[in-house]
Design a protein around this motif. Sequence first.
Motif, PDB file in Angstrom:
ATOM      1  N   GLN A 141     -53.421 -20.320 -83.746  1.00 59.77           N
ATOM      2  CA  GLN A 141     -54.634 -19.603 -84.172  1.00 59.77           C
ATOM      3  C   GLN A 141     -54.426 -18.971 -85.556  1.00 59.77           C
ATOM      4  O   GLN A 141     -55.289 -19.061 -86.420  1.00 59.77           O
ATOM      5  CB  GLN A 141     -54.935 -18.519 -83.145  1.00 59.77           C
ATOM      6  N   MET A 142     -53.265 -18.350 -85.756  1.00 58.78           N
ATOM      7  CA  MET A 142     -52.976 -17.726 -87.048  1.00 58.78           C
ATOM      8  C   MET A 142     -52.905 -18.769 -88.153  1.00 58.78           C
ATOM      9  O   MET A 142     -53.354 -18.524 -89.269  1.00 58.78           O
ATOM     10  CB  MET A 142     -51.665 -16.934 -86.978  1.00 58.78           C
ATOM     11  N   GLU A 143     -52.335 -19.945 -87.858  1.00 64.93           N
ATOM     12  CA  GLU A 143     -52.271 -21.018 -88.847  1.00 64.93           C
ATOM     13  C   GLU A 143     -53.679 -21.482 -89.245  1.00 64.93           C
ATOM     14  O   GLU A 143     -53.943 -21.725 -90.424  1.00 64.93           O
ATOM     15  CB  GLU A 143     -51.445 -22.203 -88.329  1.00 64.93           C
ATOM     16  N   ARG A 144     -54.563 -21.615 -88.274  1.00 63.54           N
ATOM     17  CA  ARG A 144     -55.950 -22.008 -88.584  1.00 63.54           C
ATOM     18  C   ARG A 144     -56.625 -20.964 -89.461  1.00 63.54           C
ATOM     19  O   ARG A 144     -57.353 -21.296 -90.395  1.00 63.54           O
ATOM     20  CB  ARG A 144     -56.750 -22.220 -87.297  1.00 63.54           C
ATOM     21  N   ILE A 145     -56.376 -19.697 -89.175  1.00 65.86           N
ATOM     22  CA  ILE A 145     -56.964 -18.617 -89.977  1.00 65.86           C
ATOM     23  C   ILE A 145     -56.421 -18.670 -91.401  1.00 65.86           C
ATOM     24  O   ILE A 145     -57.180 -18.579 -92.366  1.00 65.86           O
ATOM     25  CB  ILE A 145     -56.701 -17.242 -89.319  1.00 65.86           C
ATOM     26  N   ARG A 146     -55.082 -18.837 -91.550  1.00 69.22           N
ATOM     27  CA  ARG A 146     -54.477 -18.906 -92.890  1.00 69.22           C
ATOM     28  C   ARG A 146     -55.019 -20.096 -93.673  1.00 69.22           C
ATOM     29  O   ARG A 146     -55.309 -19.992 -94.861  1.00 69.22           O
ATOM     30  CB  ARG A 146     -52.958 -18.989 -92.784  1.00 69.22           C
ATOM     31  N   LYS A 147     -55.145 -21.237 -93.003  1.00 73.13           N
ATOM     32  CA  LYS A 147     -55.665 -22.447 -93.657  1.00 73.13           C
ATOM     33  C   LYS A 147     -57.098 -22.215 -94.145  1.00 73.13           C
ATOM     34  O   LYS A 147     -57.441 -22.572 -95.267  1.00 73.13           O
ATOM     35  CB  LYS A 147     -55.615 -23.625 -92.678  1.00 73.13           C
ATOM     36  N   PHE A 148     -57.909 -21.592 -93.311  1.00 71.31           N
ATOM     37  CA  PHE A 148     -59.289 -21.281 -93.696  1.00 71.31           C
ATOM     38  C   PHE A 148     -59.311 -20.331 -94.894  1.00 71.31           C
ATOM     39  O   PHE A 148     -60.077 -20.521 -95.834  1.00 71.31           O
ATOM     40  CB  PHE A 148     -60.039 -20.663 -92.509  1.00 71.31           C
TER      41      PHE A 148
END
Length: 176
Positions: A141-148
């Motif tokens: 979830q944190m990776e998706r947020i960082r990517k966004f």
Amino acid sequence: MKLFSPQNSIMPINDAADHSPGNSMHSLNDGTVESSRKHIIRSKKSVSFSTVQVRVHEFDLGDNPSCSSGPPLTLTWKYFLEFSSCIDKFEKGRELVGTGRKREEMVMSRYFREEIVRNRGYSRIEMNKVSIENKLLQHEQMERIRKFQRKQKVIENLKGLLRKFNLKNKLVKDYQ
């Protein structure tokens, strides 16, 4: 003034309009009233409650990614306590006790959750497995947020460059 009730709504209708020659009223399916003179009168719809039904459900080992440490819990469909009450009595009881709990009071400690899960028959290994899976979900979830966030930063930089060179922002939309 007379009262007219389309679909359980009460609506005042003026006597003069009521008795005018050639003026008939009828209810439409959408909760409105239409007169033969083509005046549409909207009724106010309302909802009310008389009883409240409370069920206390059992907990089970869950998969909630917001659980910071230890085994996450979920509610099962099975409940072990149920009661109904008149809504006025229920609300009075809430006023006497307090209108609710603080956020801190609603959070269960890791140890309390572990005890609940142990009492449900789960082993320490099963709890640890679910806790690790939960940490992996949090990481994803944190990776998706960082990517966004990185993508948003690139878009903002492109918009800045386009403004700097007086190009249209339409080009940025192609990258979104």
